[in-house]
Design an enzyme around this catalytic site. Structure first.
Site, PDB file in Angstrom:
ATOM      1  N   SER A  43       7.103   3.114 -11.508  1.00  0.00           N
ATOM      2  CA  SER A  43       6.461   4.363 -11.951  1.00  0.00           C
ATOM      3  C   SER A  43       6.773   4.537 -13.436  1.00  0.00           C
ATOM      4  CB  SER A  43       7.040   5.544 -11.171  1.00  0.00           C
ATOM      5  OG  SER A  43       6.671   6.762 -11.780  1.00  0.00           O
TER       6      SER A  43
ATOM      7  N   TYR B   1      14.739  10.120  -7.895  1.00  0.00           N
ATOM      8  CA  TYR B   1      13.470   9.380  -7.886  1.00  0.00           C
ATOM      9  C   TYR B   1      13.290   8.592  -9.188  1.00  0.00           C
ATOM     10  CZ  TYR B   1       8.549   8.199  -7.878  1.00  0.00           C
ATOM     11  OH  TYR B   1       7.369   7.490  -7.946  1.00  0.00           O
TER      12      TYR B   1
HETATM   13  N1  LIG Z   1       1.120   8.988  -6.479  1.00  0.00           N
HETATM   14  C1  LIG Z   1       1.759   8.988  -7.636  1.00  0.00           C
HETATM   15  O1  LIG Z   1       1.571   9.872  -8.480  1.00  0.00           O
HETATM   16  C2  LIG Z   1       2.702   7.841  -7.966  1.00  0.00           C
HETATM   17  C3  LIG Z   1       3.040   7.627  -9.309  1.00  0.00           C
HETATM   18  C4  LIG Z   1       3.899   6.591  -9.632  1.00  0.00           C
HETATM   19  C5  LIG Z   1       4.402   5.780  -8.626  1.00  0.00           C
HETATM   20  N2  LIG Z   1       4.060   6.003  -7.335  1.00  0.00           N
HETATM   21  C6  LIG Z   1       4.638   5.123  -6.298  1.00  0.00           C
HETATM   22  O2  LIG Z   1       3.603   4.565  -5.521  1.00  0.00           O
HETATM   23  C7  LIG Z   1       4.119   4.199  -4.243  1.00  0.00           C
HETATM   24  C8  LIG Z   1       3.161   4.650  -3.159  1.00  0.00           C
HETATM   25  O3  LIG Z   1       3.141   6.064  -3.132  1.00  0.00           O
HETATM   26  P1  LIG Z   1       1.801   6.895  -2.903  1.00  0.00           P
HETATM   27  O4  LIG Z   1       1.487   7.596  -4.154  1.00  0.00           O
HETATM   28  O5  LIG Z   1       0.748   6.039  -2.292  1.00  0.00           O
HETATM   29  O6  LIG Z   1       2.350   7.994  -1.884  1.00  0.00           O
HETATM   30  P2  LIG Z   1       2.024   8.233  -0.336  1.00  0.00           P
HETATM   31  O7  LIG Z   1       0.574   8.445  -0.138  1.00  0.00           O
HETATM   32  O8  LIG Z   1       2.957   9.318   0.085  1.00  0.00           O
HETATM   33  O9  LIG Z   1       2.445   6.849   0.369  1.00  0.00           O
HETATM   34  C9  LIG Z   1       3.788   6.465   0.515  1.00  0.00           C
HETATM   35  C10 LIG Z   1       3.876   5.290   1.479  1.00  0.00           C
HETATM   36  O10 LIG Z   1       5.264   4.896   1.592  1.00  0.00           O
HETATM   37  C11 LIG Z   1       5.569   4.725   2.955  1.00  0.00           C
HETATM   38  N3  LIG Z   1       6.966   5.029   3.293  1.00  0.00           N
HETATM   39  C12 LIG Z   1       7.704   6.101   2.892  1.00  0.00           C
HETATM   40  N4  LIG Z   1       8.894   6.076   3.517  1.00  0.00           N
HETATM   41  C13 LIG Z   1       8.907   4.983   4.330  1.00  0.00           C
HETATM   42  C14 LIG Z   1       9.841   4.423   5.238  1.00  0.00           C
HETATM   43  N5  LIG Z   1      11.029   5.002   5.499  1.00  0.00           N
HETATM   44  N6  LIG Z   1       9.520   3.278   5.895  1.00  0.00           N
HETATM   45  C15 LIG Z   1       8.318   2.701   5.691  1.00  0.00           C
HETATM   46  N7  LIG Z   1       7.374   3.174   4.846  1.00  0.00           N
HETATM   47  C16 LIG Z   1       7.669   4.301   4.182  1.00  0.00           C
HETATM   48  C17 LIG Z   1       4.665   5.707   3.697  1.00  0.00           C
HETATM   49  O11 LIG Z   1       4.435   5.233   5.013  1.00  0.00           O
HETATM   50  P3  LIG Z   1       4.829   6.030   6.377  1.00  0.00           P
HETATM   51  O12 LIG Z   1       4.812   7.480   6.106  1.00  0.00           O
HETATM   52  O13 LIG Z   1       3.802   5.549   7.363  1.00  0.00           O
HETATM   53  O14 LIG Z   1       6.170   5.517   6.718  1.00  0.00           O
HETATM   54  C18 LIG Z   1       3.387   5.657   2.861  1.00  0.00           C
HETATM   55  O15 LIG Z   1       2.524   4.653   3.338  1.00  0.00           O
HETATM   56  C19 LIG Z   1       5.512   4.793  -4.146  1.00  0.00           C
HETATM   57  O16 LIG Z   1       6.476   3.797  -4.369  1.00  0.00           O
HETATM   58  C20 LIG Z   1       5.533   5.817  -5.282  1.00  0.00           C
HETATM   59  O17 LIG Z   1       6.828   6.052  -5.773  1.00  0.00           O
HETATM   60  C21 LIG Z   1       3.220   7.019  -6.976  1.00  0.00           C
END
Ligand SMILES: NC(=O)c1ccc[n+]([C@@H]2O[C@H](COP(=O)([O-])OP(=O)(O)OC[C@H]3O[C@@H](n4cnc5c(N)ncnc54)[C@H](OP(=O)(O)O)[C@@H]3O)[C@@H](O)[C@H]2O)c1
Length: 269
Positions: free
Chosen positions: A147, A160
């Site tokens: 990120s 985070y």
């Molecule tokens: N959206 C943003 O603004 C943003 C910005 C920078 C970086 N990111 C990064 O992008 C990545 C994906 O996030 P997203 O934005 O797509 O958010 P999201 O829609 O909340 O998705 C998060 C994913 O992580 C999985 N996860 C969380 N805890 C878990 C666990 N204990 N075991 C297995 N899977 C787990 C969830 O699956 P389950 O709930 O099915 O377990 C879900 O599929 C993350 O690493 C986040 O830090 C996001």
């Protein structure tokens, strides 16, 4: 007979195979859609089995396999790796992760430890185990999802931001190790700013800046990954922030991050 059955179960069509963590939502789900559209067989994981089954149905059940796992548990990470490697993957999208809001003294210790388990430990375990196989076969791509937060301190979201600094530094270090041994394996780290996913809702906050779409972020990430770029920032604005944070005094960067986090509203589940 059961041996033949398990052999058939573990067969997949010829061609590339990608493992995607966090495939049940947001960026992971979009990675699955775009890689499937490229004809790549997928191994999908997450905890939400219903969402994963619906995604598998959408992609085509013969074009992917679902292996649910709770990656906050190291044992489940290792078991997941053991099951996924049978499909001989050559791409790993190490994407699962979540955020946590609140001052360091107020934030829940158990939630922070879970965050460290998923964002750092699971990322690390899967990165290492799959990379060892990729290095042996001398091909493959690993995309760790970091990120822009990993470039700076993050008051009110300290755990985070720190976890994403780990993802960035770990990937950058391994990139150099691979270049020194002239490996054909490539590792990249994706460093997005805000993206419209479930991220903020899960972190219990509203967004501060308008996010880009997951589609935009993932299509940039995949194209840059194929070009073997090390650090991927999906928009010009985020690239500029990454560069500025490298040259600005750390107290100033930290204060700016504080103002951004302070501007967020808590939402009750
Ligand atoms: N959206 C943003 O603004 C943003 C910005 C920078 C970086 N990111 C990064 O992008 C990545 C994906 O996030 P997203 O934005 O797509 O958010 P999201 O829609 O909340 O998705 C998060 C994913 O992580 C999985 N996860 C969380 N805890 C878990 C666990 N204990 N075991 C297995 N899977 C787990 C969830 O699956 P389950 O709930 O099915 O377990 C879900 O599929 C993350 O690493 C986040 O830090 C996001």
């Amino acid at each position: 007979m059961s041996k033949i059955k398990s052999l058939i179960k573990n067969l997949r069509p010829m061609g590339q195979c990608a493992v995607i963590t966090g495939a049940s939502s947001g960026l992971g789900m979009e990675f699955a859609r775009q890689l499937a559209a490229q004809g790549i067989f997928l191994v999908l994981t997450g905890r939400n089995e219903k969402a994963l089954a619906a995604l598998a149905e959408e992609i085509g059940v013969s074009d992917c396999v679902v292996i649910p796992a709770d990656l906050s548990k190291v044992r489940e990470c290792i078991d997941f790796y053991g099951k996924a490697k049978k499909y001989k993957p050559d791409i790993l999208i190490n994407n699962a992760g979540f955020g946590l809001y609140g001052s360091f003294t107020a934030a829940s210790l158990s939630k922070e430890l879970e965050l460290i388990d998923v964002n750092i430990k699971a990322m690390h375990v899967l990165f290492k185990l799959f990379l060892r196989d990729f290095v042996k076969q001398d091909r493959g791509y690993i995309l760790n999802v970091g990120s822009i937060a990993g470039f700076m301190p993050g008051p009110l979201m300290a755990a985070y931001y720190s976890s994403k600094a780990y993802v960035i530094r770990q990937t950058q270090a391994v990139y150099t190790e691979l270049r020194r041994i002239k490996s054909n394996v490539n590792v990249s780290v994706l460093c997005p700013g805000p993206v419209d996913t479930d991220f903020n809702r899960r972190a219990g906050i509203t967004g501060f800046f308008k996010g880009i779409t997951a589609k935009q972020c993932v299509s940039c990430a995949l194209s840059e990954m194929r070009k073997k770029k090390l650090t991927i920032t999906p928009t010009l604005k985020i690239t500029a922030i990454a560069v500025m944070s490298r040259f600005s005094p750390v107290k100033l960067t930290s204060y700016c991050a504080y103002l951004v986090q302070k501007g967020k509203q808590r939402i009750e589940e």
